[in-house]
Design a protein around this motif. Structure first.
Motif, PDB file in Angstrom:
ATOM      1  N   PHE A   1       0.862  -1.310  -0.037  1.00 65.11           N
ATOM      2  CA  PHE A   1      -0.118  -0.160   0.026  1.00 65.11           C
ATOM      3  C   PHE A   1       0.777   1.341   0.062  1.00 65.11           C
ATOM      4  CE2 PHE A   1      -2.724   3.148   1.634  1.00 65.11           C
ATOM      5  CZ  PHE A   1      -4.220   2.930   0.871  1.00 65.11           C
TER       6      PHE A   1
ATOM      7  N   ILE B   1       1.113   7.350   2.741  1.00 67.16           N
ATOM      8  CA  ILE B   1       0.044   8.433   2.875  1.00 67.16           C
ATOM      9  C   ILE B   1       0.194   9.259   3.938  1.00 67.16           C
ATOM     10  CG2 ILE B   1      -1.826   7.813   1.174  1.00 67.16           C
ATOM     11  CD1 ILE B   1      -3.144   6.623   3.660  1.00 67.16           C
TER      12      ILE B   1
ATOM     13  N   MET C   1     -13.929  -4.954   6.102  1.00 68.33           N
ATOM     14  CA  MET C   1     -12.369  -4.787   6.383  1.00 68.33           C
ATOM     15  C   MET C   1     -11.927  -6.357   6.970  1.00 68.33           C
ATOM     16  SD  MET C   1     -11.491  -1.957   5.264  1.00 68.33           S
ATOM     17  CE  MET C   1     -10.062  -1.009   5.839  1.00 68.33           C
TER      18      MET C   1
ATOM     19  N   VAL D   1      -9.139   9.100   1.486  1.00 67.96           N
ATOM     20  CA  VAL D   1      -9.251   8.151   2.545  1.00 67.96           C
ATOM     21  C   VAL D   1      -9.437   8.695   4.080  1.00 67.96           C
ATOM     22  CG1 VAL D   1      -8.305   6.200   1.503  1.00 67.96           C
ATOM     23  CG2 VAL D   1      -6.828   7.959   2.709  1.00 67.96           C
ATOM     24  N   MET D   2     -10.130   8.421   4.749  1.00 68.60           N
ATOM     25  CA  MET D   2     -10.694   9.308   5.947  1.00 68.60           C
ATOM     26  C   MET D   2      -9.589   9.287   7.057  1.00 68.60           C
ATOM     27  SD  MET D   2     -12.856   6.337   7.965  1.00 68.60           S
ATOM     28  CE  MET D   2     -12.113   4.696   8.283  1.00 68.60           C
ATOM     29  N   CYS D   3      -8.573   8.655   7.033  1.00 67.01           N
ATOM     30  CA  CYS D   3      -7.393   8.848   7.925  1.00 67.01           C
ATOM     31  C   CYS D   3      -6.601  10.063   7.403  1.00 67.01           C
ATOM     32  CB  CYS D   3      -6.532   7.606   8.048  1.00 67.01           C
ATOM     33  SG  CYS D   3      -5.877   7.283   6.371  1.00 67.01           S
TER      34      CYS D   3
ATOM     35  N   ASP E   1      -4.618   6.010  13.619  1.00 67.72           N
ATOM     36  CA  ASP E   1      -4.937   6.717  12.341  1.00 67.72           C
ATOM     37  C   ASP E   1      -6.466   6.325  11.866  1.00 67.72           C
ATOM     38  OD1 ASP E   1      -2.605   8.173  11.604  1.00 67.72           O
ATOM     39  OD2 ASP E   1      -1.729   6.163  11.562  1.00 67.72           O
ATOM     40  N   CYS E   2      -6.885   5.283  12.455  1.00 65.10           N
ATOM     41  CA  CYS E   2      -8.510   4.907  12.149  1.00 65.10           C
ATOM     42  C   CYS E   2      -8.785   3.855  13.128  1.00 65.10           C
ATOM     43  CB  CYS E   2      -8.654   4.446  10.600  1.00 65.10           C
ATOM     44  SG  CYS E   2      -8.155   2.747  10.102  1.00 65.10           S
TER      45      CYS E   2
ATOM     46  N   PHE F   1      -9.879   0.900  12.369  1.00 65.66           N
ATOM     47  CA  PHE F   1      -9.400  -0.271  11.785  1.00 65.66           C
ATOM     48  C   PHE F   1      -8.050  -0.641  12.251  1.00 65.66           C
ATOM     49  CE2 PHE F   1     -12.111   1.158   8.158  1.00 65.66           C
ATOM     50  CZ  PHE F   1     -13.280   0.333   8.588  1.00 65.66           C
ATOM     51  N   ASN F   2      -7.290   0.400  12.317  1.00 66.41           N
ATOM     52  CA  ASN F   2      -5.819   0.289  12.969  1.00 66.41           C
ATOM     53  C   ASN F   2      -5.869   0.026  14.417  1.00 66.41           C
ATOM     54  OD1 ASN F   2      -4.957   0.815  10.422  1.00 66.41           O
ATOM     55  ND2 ASN F   2      -3.666   2.546  10.960  1.00 66.41           N
TER      56      ASN F   2
ATOM     57  N   ILE G   1       0.818   8.222   8.030  1.00 68.58           N
ATOM     58  CA  ILE G   1      -0.107   7.390   8.586  1.00 68.58           C
ATOM     59  C   ILE G   1       0.273   5.942   8.437  1.00 68.58           C
ATOM     60  CG2 ILE G   1      -2.352   6.658   7.815  1.00 68.58           C
ATOM     61  CD1 ILE G   1      -2.960   9.296   6.515  1.00 68.58           C
ATOM     62  N   VAL G   2       0.044   5.229   9.353  1.00 69.27           N
ATOM     63  CA  VAL G   2       0.597   3.632   9.614  1.00 69.27           C
ATOM     64  C   VAL G   2      -0.442   3.073   8.666  1.00 69.27           C
ATOM     65  CG1 VAL G   2       0.780   1.785  10.956  1.00 69.27           C
ATOM     66  CG2 VAL G   2       1.231   3.932  12.199  1.00 69.27           C
TER      67      VAL G   2
ATOM     68  N   HIS H   1      -4.430  -4.192   4.601  1.00 65.53           N
ATOM     69  CA  HIS H   1      -5.963  -3.869   4.999  1.00 65.53           C
ATOM     70  C   HIS H   1      -6.351  -2.399   4.426  1.00 65.53           C
ATOM     71  CE1 HIS H   1      -4.134  -1.808   8.105  1.00 65.53           C
ATOM     72  NE2 HIS H   1      -5.420  -1.318   8.430  1.00 65.53           N
ATOM     73  N   CYS H   2      -5.448  -1.613   4.394  1.00 66.01           N
ATOM     74  CA  CYS H   2      -5.727  -0.258   3.665  1.00 66.01           C
ATOM     75  C   CYS H   2      -6.449  -0.266   1.970  1.00 66.01           C
ATOM     76  CB  CYS H   2      -4.571   0.542   3.834  1.00 66.01           C
ATOM     77  SG  CYS H   2      -4.109   1.017   5.356  1.00 66.01           S
TER      78      CYS H   2
ATOM     79  N   CYS I   1     -10.062   0.318   1.684  1.00 67.57           N
ATOM     80  CA  CYS I   1     -10.695   1.928   1.811  1.00 67.57           C
ATOM     81  C   CYS I   1     -10.550   2.485   0.497  1.00 67.57           C
ATOM     82  CB  CYS I   1      -9.660   2.654   2.674  1.00 67.57           C
ATOM     83  SG  CYS I   1     -10.023   2.476   4.327  1.00 67.57           S
TER      84      CYS I   1
END
Ligand code: SF4
Ligand code: SF4
Length: 319
Positions: A13, A16, A213, A247-249, A263-264, A266-267, A297-298, A302-303, A306
């Motif tokens: 990925f 970002i 996710m 992306v929302m993060c 960062d979100c 999910f993380n 952003i980590v 899985h990203c 998004c």
């Protein structure tokens, strides 16, 4: 439950960075009155994690210092947290918009009889899980009896003014696929929801489509069924670079029940904390939102959930 992080660590990925912080999403704990099969939180009635008053006050202080526009409250079932109403009213008093991520059945739980009235009085936006307009599909994902209770919850919200033209009380519904597939286009699906629920007297504002996710209970189920690698290939192959900008993060930060930043959400579930200057994790008392801008952003594999297809975020499809 199968941990999925080891299968997501090696990732292609793209890197970002954070933009200006606009939304503070707080996960007030993993306790829920339901135990849905697709839950990325692995929430349920026996989870002990609950944000206490001290942390809630620290989160509100962070909100003030950071100048965020939106406080997005999630869980579990966030309304079960004894500090839910304190958080919502503190934010509204400060002129911050509040979103309640509501599972609808909570409205018929004992002690929540006045919930719809509280939300309406404080003009809290409700984003409600409704993964299908068909009973069979809702109950396969969320449990027996949930469909009727969800419709009853929607009716209560409508009675309080939610989703009604000119009330200004926003009721959005959330769709997610039943299994390892991408959500269909948001606009035509919204029309189907409006027609089907309209037949039952239910009105709402918008339908938000979210991708599942590969984390938490949904990720574990994929592993159990031998579908994890196949789903990841689907997400990777559907990646669209243009979704990276939104992306929302980039504009959201997630806080856990103990006040630590991610960062979100999910993380948060993957236990991948937000990193600032190499620190292993950051607490709301140790930073302000302005200091996050420009930070890395980590990201992990899985990203791609998004950025696949039309994109997916807490506000639905990205385009
Ligand atoms: S998906 Fe939502 S309603 Fe279902 S168990 Fe998870 S937090 Fe609770
Ligand atoms: S999973 Fe989280 S960190 Fe990754 S792109 Fe999506 S919002 Fe950003």
């Amino acid at each position: 439950m199968h941990a999925t992080l080891p299968m997501l660590e090696v990732s292609s990925f793209p890197p970002i960075r954070r933009a200006r912080l606009e939304t503070l999403q707080i996960n007030v704990g993993y306790r829920c009155n339901q135990s849905c099969v697709h839950c990325h939180v692995n929430a349920g009635p026996k989870r002990p994690e609950v944000m206490n008053r001290e942390t809630a006050e620290q989160v509100i202080a962070f909100m003030h210092e950071s100048g965020v526009k939106v406080l997005d409250i999630t869980g579990g079932a966030p309304e079960l947290n004894p500090n839910f109403r304190y958080l919502a009213t503190s934010a509204r008093d400060a002129g911050v918009d509040v979103i309640d991520r509501c599972n609808l059945t909570i409205l018929s739980e004992p002690g929540q009889e006045d919930l719809a009235g509280f939300l309406a009085e404080n003009r809290v936006e409700v984003t409600a899980s409704m993964p299908c307009y068909l009973e069979e599909n809702v109950e396969r994902q969320r449990g027996k009896g949930v469909y009727a209770r969800s419709l009853a919850g929607l009716a209560k919200l409508n009675d309080a003014g939610y989703g009604r033209p000119d009330s200004g009380l926003v009721l959005n519904l959330v769709y997610n696929p039943q299994g390892p597939s991408l959500p269909p286009p948001q606009v035509p699906l919204e029309a189907d929801y409006r027609a089907e629920l309209g037949r039952r007297g239910i009105v709402f504002n918008r339908l938000l489509t979210l991708a599942n996710m590969p984390v938490g209970r949904f990720g574990s189920t994929l592993v159990s069924k031998g579908q994890f690698a196949q789903y990841m290939t689907l997400l990777r192959n559907a990646h669209q670079d243009e979704n990276l900008d939104t992306v929302m993060c980039r504009s959201l930060v997630s806080v856990d029940w103990q006040g630590y930043l991610y960062d979100c959400d999910f993380n948060q579930m993957l236990e991948l904390p937000l990193r600032v200057n190499g620190s292993p994790r950051v607490h709301v008392t140790g930073i302000t939102g302005g200091n996050l801008e420009g930070g890395d952003i980590v990201v992990r594999e899985h990203c791609f959930g998004c950025t696949a297809g039309q994109g997916s975020s807490c506000s639905g499809a990205l385009r």
